[in-house]
Design a protein around this motif. Structure first.
Motif, short mmCIF file in Angstrom:
data_model
loop_
_atom_site.label_atom_id
_atom_site.label_comp_id
_atom_site.label_asym_id
_atom_site.label_seq_id
_atom_site.Cartn_x
_atom_site.Cartn_y
_atom_site.Cartn_z
N SER A 150 -12.91 11.50 11.03
CA SER A 150 -12.34 10.22 10.61
C SER A 150 -12.48 10.09 9.10
N TRP A 151 -11.43 9.65 8.44
CA TRP A 151 -11.50 9.51 6.98
C TRP A 151 -10.51 8.46 6.51
N GLN A 152 -10.64 8.12 5.24
CA GLN A 152 -9.72 7.21 4.58
C GLN A 152 -9.23 7.88 3.30
N ALA A 153 -7.94 7.95 3.14
CA ALA A 153 -7.35 8.61 1.98
C ALA A 153 -7.27 7.64 0.81
N GLY A 154 -7.61 8.15 -0.38
CA GLY A 154 -7.43 7.37 -1.60
C GLY A 154 -5.98 7.35 -2.02
N THR B 92 -0.50 8.54 6.07
CA THR B 92 -0.57 8.30 7.51
C THR B 92 -1.32 7.00 7.81
N THR B 93 -0.80 6.23 8.74
CA THR B 93 -1.50 5.04 9.22
C THR B 93 -1.23 4.87 10.71
N PHE B 94 -2.23 4.38 11.43
CA PHE B 94 -2.06 4.07 12.84
C PHE B 94 -1.61 2.62 13.03
N THR B 95 -1.57 1.87 11.94
CA THR B 95 -1.35 0.43 12.03
C THR B 95 0.10 0.10 12.36
N GLN B 96 0.25 -0.88 13.20
CA GLN B 96 1.56 -1.29 13.71
C GLN B 96 1.92 -2.68 13.18
N LYS B 97 3.11 -2.83 12.64
CA LYS B 97 3.55 -4.17 12.23
C LYS B 97 3.71 -5.04 13.46
N GLY B 98 3.39 -6.32 13.29
CA GLY B 98 3.52 -7.25 14.39
C GLY B 98 2.21 -7.60 15.04
N THR B 99 1.14 -6.86 14.71
CA THR B 99 -0.17 -7.25 15.21
C THR B 99 -0.66 -8.47 14.44
N SER C 45 0.84 -1.18 0.00
CA SER C 45 0.00 0.00 0.00
C SER C 45 0.88 1.23 0.00
N PHE C 46 0.29 2.38 -0.33
CA PHE C 46 1.01 3.64 -0.18
C PHE C 46 1.19 4.01 1.28
N ARG C 47 0.44 3.32 2.16
CA ARG C 47 0.65 3.45 3.60
C ARG C 47 1.65 2.39 4.06
N ALA C 48 2.37 2.67 5.12
CA ALA C 48 3.35 1.71 5.63
C ALA C 48 2.65 0.57 6.36
N ASN C 49 3.37 -0.52 6.52
CA ASN C 49 2.97 -1.64 7.38
C ASN C 49 1.75 -2.40 6.88
N GLY D 70 -8.78 -2.09 9.01
CA GLY D 70 -8.94 -0.80 9.66
C GLY D 70 -7.72 0.07 9.50
N SER D 71 -6.69 -0.47 8.80
CA SER D 71 -5.44 0.29 8.65
C SER D 71 -5.61 1.53 7.80
N ALA D 72 -6.70 1.61 7.02
CA ALA D 72 -6.90 2.78 6.17
C ALA D 72 -7.47 3.97 6.93
N TYR D 73 -8.05 3.74 8.10
CA TYR D 73 -8.67 4.82 8.85
C TYR D 73 -7.63 5.68 9.57
N VAL D 74 -7.81 7.00 9.48
CA VAL D 74 -7.05 7.93 10.30
C VAL D 74 -8.04 8.92 10.91
#
Length: 789
Positions: free
Chosen positions: A772-776, A340-347, A282-286, A323-327
């Motif tokens: 709350s939103w999700q970026a394209g 931006t992502t709130f998602t953490q690798k390792g979950t 994804s363009f978001r990390a993790n 849920g990783s797309a939500y910020v």
């Protein structure tokens, strides 16, 4: 009484008894022939329907020459001496014309215009004659726009359709006419929870049909906004193989294989096999996302009248916790970088295994009557987690958490329906009657959480992200069975229903005027959030009127109803009633230039009553909202403008609001815009392929998609005047196509705009109210290579 009077008047005004010539045209392997034109005395002509049927009515007593013609088959001619009032059956079995078949294989291009509904939509009349707005996206458009998954946006080719994005590409949540619409596959309702079904891979899809408004011939228990029906690929009886390799931005890799052929020399046993595998970041990390789809289909012709088809589809999905797309931020939509992502690798990753089967038996009772029976079984297993904040503070810092989401769903569905036609005097009757049965069970555990950040200064700062855990390794407790965990947290939903329906589309004046009278009886029990199922039963009528101004133009009107049981306890002690919906619709349809184009203009109004919501003073109680009203205009046009140039364009105006608020429904107000009811939605897509000269096969594409005056979900009246900015995405592409090989490059979001997808909202759930939103995705590309052999 009114309907009886209308019927009586129309019957009296109809012509006197006249002759009829009808029949069915089959290929040599006893399958319905397609795209065959039948000519009467060299002038009057009709194209066969999806069952290979044709019919000429209101014929005088004399001699007629009937010619069946198709470019890849040898023409057949027969002469009939028709008597006064006689009905003659004339069937054809076509044979391949070896002199023309090679030309067809080289030059044939599948049109993007569809004139017939699929068999799974039951109503076997041309779309032009149906008193309802039905739009179709076929495999040709899907391939050219490089849609890999239903969530990729292929639905934009239909007026007024949008997606309230949620849980990445797991589920689609398609909205139309102000509400989320029901998901069907091969004519069966496959929704088992608010989030299902798992989004389809386009490798298995032949077409997608959007039925706007209630459709009593399909269902009456659901939202009156309508349904979409995914039609999967079936054996065609023609040897065919195609392999496609794709790659794209963000480590997007994909391969598909489509095999279509015969397993027996007598051509009675046919097969289709589609396999697709994909992997992407994804363009978001993790984030990572892997899919596997295996879909074999077997079709067996028992005899000239009976066909049995068995389908099995396996879908495997493995991805980062959804849920990783939500910020979220208190500073407004788009206030954080789009990566931006709130998602953490390792979950814990998210895993889904879905198995589905269909067994369909079609039996031609006669040239005029056909019986179809279908059964389906779905098994869905899910383990994993979803991301969601524990809390958000005024400075925008977040305490993140990961919630368990284990789930299991099973569905057993069955249906049988009868299609037929006959005449009484000069009235032509198209009959549909059937039964639907279903049992759906969904259980889930979403009652465990793992907090990732500490309360004492260890909050996650999305403006300066540092990924890691403030706590040591943690895991969810799965020592109890899913059934026990679901019961403990109210995580169960179930639906059982049975339904009977009958419909008669009556044709007057040589079928130029069509009156549809129908009714459906439904008994349904629905249980949600672990509560005792609530049972309701209702008869919903359907009345439609369609008139052909000429052979290419029809106007129509429709009144249709739906209902949906709901569960709760009203604070005033009254009984909870099912949601009821009425749809009033007027429209005009036209086919242009010999059917190369078609267009539809529709006006509608939907009212929804009795919907309940939580009662503020006591969250355990409920209150009726009042009434919701959706009005709108929809326009669709598609087809071949000139040789090689195809157009798909649509526009929809939607005015979806709360029109009445009952006492106690404090979170609603009159005039409140409904979630998903974007006021203006427009789409344009052009595809041009050079068909002559040295550059033959070179193709170019351009498409734009726009949502304006967008509607958002919100939980505070303070937000009623705050909306998301307008959405506009421009895509472009080019490619090269031959009869065996094609290469296609698509660039999405060509202008590299910061796009905010649907499903965004404002909430005061946390310490501070947040957006709350999700970026394209930013500008990105997809490159595909296909080879047919």
């Amino acid at each position: 009484m009114v309907l009886a009077l209308v019927f009586s008047l129309l019957s009296t005004a109809a012509f006197a008894q006249t002759g009829v010539i009808r029949g069915t045209i089959l290929t040599k392997n006893n399958r319905p022939a397609k795209n065959v034109v039948v000519k009467l005395n060299g002038s009057q002509e009709k194209e066969v329907d999806s069952l290979g049927r044709y019919e000429f009515q209101a014929l005088a007593a004399k001699s007629y020459e009937i010619r069946a013609k198709h470019i890849s088959f040898a023409s057949q001619v027969t002469t009939i001496n028709l008597k006064e009032g006689e009905t003659r059956i004339l069937d054809f079995i076509l044979q391949e014309d070896k002199n023309t078949i090679q030309e067809v294989l080289v030059s044939a291009k599948k049109p993007i215009v569809e004139h017939q509904l699929s068999n799974s939509l039951r109503v076997q009349v041309p779309i032009l004659e149906l008193s309802q707005n039905v739009q179709t996206i076929n495999s040709e458009a899907i391939a050219k726009q490089q849609a890999f998954n239903l969530s990729d946006g292929i639905y934009r080719n239909i007026s007024g359709v949008s997606r309230q994005t949620h849980w990445n590409d797991m589920y689609v949540n398609i909205h139309m006419r102000g509400s989320q619409i029901q998901a069907f596959r091969n004519g069966m309702n496959i929704v088992s929870s608010y989030w299902s079904p798992l989004s389809e891979d386009m490798a298995t899809v032949e077409k997608i049909e959007f039925v706007k408004g209630p459709a009593g011939f399909m269902m009456s228990s659901g939202d009156p906004a309508g349904i979409y029906n995914v039609v999967t690929k079936k054996p065609s009886g023609t040897e065919h193989a195609e392999v496609t390799m794709s790659l794209g931005s963000f480590e997007n890799y994909r391969s598909t294989l489509d095999l279509d052929g015969k397993l027996s020399q007598d051509e009675k046993l046919l097969y289709r096999l589609n396999i697709a595998g994909s992997s992407k970041a994804s363009f978001r990390a993790n984030e990572d996302n892997k899919r596997l789809v295996i879909a074999p289909v077997l079709s067996y012709r028992l005899n000239t009248k009976t066909l049995a088809t068995f389908e099995y589809t396996y879908q495997k999905a493995r991805m980062t916790d959804v849920g990783s797309a939500y910020v979220m931020s208190p500073e407004g939509f788009g206030s954080l970088p789009r990566e931006t992502t709130f998602t953490q690798k390792g979950t814990e990753p998210f895993n889904v295994d879905e198995h589905s089967t269909f067994l369909t038996v079609e039996h031609q009772l006669s040239s005029a009557w056909k019986l179809t029976a279908q059964g389906s079984f779905f098994s869905y297993n899910q383990t994993g987690a979803s991301s969601w904040p524990q809390d958000i503070f005024p400075d925008g810092k977040v305490i993140r958490k990961s919630d368990i989401w284990d789930a299991k769903s099973t569905m057993v569905l069955a249906q049988a329906f009868l299609n037929g036609n006959f005449r009484t005097s000069a009235i032509e009757h198209h009959i549909l009657a059937g039964i639907d049965l279903g049992s759906k069970d969904y259980i889930a555990d979403w009652n465990q959480s793992i907090v990732l950040d500490s309360l004492n200064g260890g909050q996650f700062d999305p403006k300066n992200p540092v990924y890691g855990f403030d706590f040591g390794p943690q895991s969810f407790d799965r020592s109890l069975s899913l059934q026990e965990r679901a019961a403990r947290g109210g995580g169960s939903m179930n639906t059982k229903y049975s339904s009977l329906y009958v419909q008669d589309q009556m044709g007057f004046f040589d079928n130029s005027l069509r009156l549809t009278l129908a009714a459906r009886y439904t008994s349904m029990a629905v249980g949600t959030w672990g509560g005792t199922p609530v049972k309701n039963e209702k008869i919903t009528p359907r009345i439609g009127l369609s008139y052909s101004i000429d052979k290419n133009t029809a106007v129509y009107g429709l009144l249709d109803q739906s209902f949906l049981p709901q569960q709760g306890i009203l604070f005033d002690g009254s009984k909870v009633k099912p949601i009821t919906g009425n749809n009033y619709e007027l429209g005009i349809k036209r086919e242009w230039f010999g059917g190369k184009w078609n267009s539809t203009l529709a006006l509608y109004q939907i009212t929804k009553n009795n919907e309940i919501t939580s009662y503020g003073p006591d969250p355990k109680m409920s209150v009726e909202v009042g009434q919701k009203r959706i009005r709108g205009i929809e326009f669709d046009i598609r087809g071949e403008i000139t040789k090689g140039l195809n157009l798909i364009a649509n526009y929809a105006y939607t005015d979806g609001k709360v029109s009445k608020v009952n006492e106690g429904a404090d979170q609603f107000f009159v005039g409140q815009v409904l979630d998903g009811a974007d006021k203006h939605i427009a789409n344009l897509w052009l595809d041009y392929e050079i068909i002559h000269g040295r550059a033959r096969g070179l193709a170019f594409q351009l498409g734009g998609y726009s949502n304006m005056d967008r509607a958002t979900e919100y939980y505070s009246q303070e937000f009623k005047d705050r909306n998301i900015e307008d959405y506009f995405r421009l895509d472009a592409g080019m490619g090269y196509r031959t009869e065996k090989f094609s290469i296609n490059l698509n660039v999405q979001n060509l202008l590299d705009k910061y796009l905010i997808d649907g499903g965004s909202y404002y909430t005061d759930y946390f310490t501070t109210p947040v957006y709350s939103w999700q970026a394209g995705a930013p500008r990105n590309y997809r490159l595909s290579f296909s080879y047919k052999f």
